[in-house]
Design a protein around this motif. Sequence first.
Motif, PDB file in Angstrom:
ATOM      1  N   ARG A  13      17.270  30.696  -0.561  1.00  0.00           N
ATOM      2  CA  ARG A  13      17.380  30.077  -1.982  1.00  0.00           C
ATOM      3  C   ARG A  13      18.311  29.023  -2.075  1.00  0.00           C
ATOM      4  O   ARG A  13      19.147  28.868  -1.138  1.00  0.00           O
ATOM      5  N   ASN A  14      18.142  27.895  -2.883  1.00  0.00           N
ATOM      6  CA  ASN A  14      18.865  26.450  -2.862  1.00  0.00           C
ATOM      7  C   ASN A  14      18.743  25.815  -1.639  1.00  0.00           C
ATOM      8  O   ASN A  14      19.801  25.007  -1.183  1.00  0.00           O
ATOM      9  N   THR A  15      17.812  25.935  -0.897  1.00  0.00           N
ATOM     10  CA  THR A  15      17.641  25.034   0.325  1.00  0.00           C
ATOM     11  C   THR A  15      16.326  24.412   0.531  1.00  0.00           C
ATOM     12  O   THR A  15      15.319  25.264   0.091  1.00  0.00           O
ATOM     13  N   ASP A  16      16.331  23.229   1.108  1.00  0.00           N
ATOM     14  CA  ASP A  16      15.089  22.616   1.231  1.00  0.00           C
ATOM     15  C   ASP A  16      14.096  23.291   2.293  1.00  0.00           C
ATOM     16  O   ASP A  16      14.815  23.675   3.184  1.00  0.00           O
ATOM     17  N   PHE A  17      13.003  23.400   2.518  1.00  0.00           N
ATOM     18  CA  PHE A  17      12.087  23.947   3.277  1.00  0.00           C
ATOM     19  C   PHE A  17      10.616  23.196   3.414  1.00  0.00           C
ATOM     20  O   PHE A  17      10.160  22.822   2.362  1.00  0.00           O
ATOM     21  N   VAL A  18      10.110  23.218   4.374  1.00  0.00           N
ATOM     22  CA  VAL A  18       8.777  22.475   4.687  1.00  0.00           C
ATOM     23  C   VAL A  18       7.898  23.328   5.430  1.00  0.00           C
ATOM     24  O   VAL A  18       8.202  23.648   6.421  1.00  0.00           O
ATOM     25  N   HIS A  19       6.709  23.479   4.594  1.00  0.00           N
ATOM     26  CA  HIS A  19       5.692  24.223   5.467  1.00  0.00           C
ATOM     27  C   HIS A  19       4.725  23.179   6.089  1.00  0.00           C
ATOM     28  O   HIS A  19       4.164  22.348   5.420  1.00  0.00           O
ATOM     29  N   LYS A  20       4.195  23.192   7.384  1.00  0.00           N
ATOM     30  CA  LYS A  20       3.103  22.206   7.899  1.00  0.00           C
ATOM     31  C   LYS A  20       2.303  23.093   8.262  1.00  0.00           C
ATOM     32  O   LYS A  20       2.142  24.281   8.897  1.00  0.00           O
ATOM     33  N   LEU A  21       0.941  22.880   7.811  1.00  0.00           N
ATOM     34  CA  LEU A  21      -0.327  23.421   7.650  1.00  0.00           C
ATOM     35  C   LEU A  21      -1.339  22.373   8.428  1.00  0.00           C
ATOM     36  O   LEU A  21      -1.310  21.131   8.186  1.00  0.00           O
TER      37      LEU A  21
END
Length: 109
Positions: A13-21
């Motif tokens: 929570r409150n953290t940027d995250f990137v999913h690479k697909l």
Amino acid sequence: MSAPTTLTSQMYRNTDFVHKLTIQDQVGAAINLSGFTGDKIAYTLQTTAYDATNQIYKEIGSGIVISDAAAGKCEITISAADTADFEFSGADLTYTQAVEVEVSSKRDV
């Protein structure tokens, strides 16, 4: 329709995250996303199918970027603001993530 894939990842929570697909067809070949304009890629993350509180929804141009069209690669960005109000009732929760792809009127989830 292809079988679902189970992935394990950590997101806070409150953290940027990137999913690479990589978007692939039924035999595992990457789908060329060049000129992918009228078609659709949508991403939903939620705790249950009916949970409107803990839900994130993204589409191309609004959180989804095609990063390598020829190789079928895209990135889904979850910002800190997306999860700021998520409710957690324990140390570990399981969320359902679904990616819906529609290419030339053929839909797959």
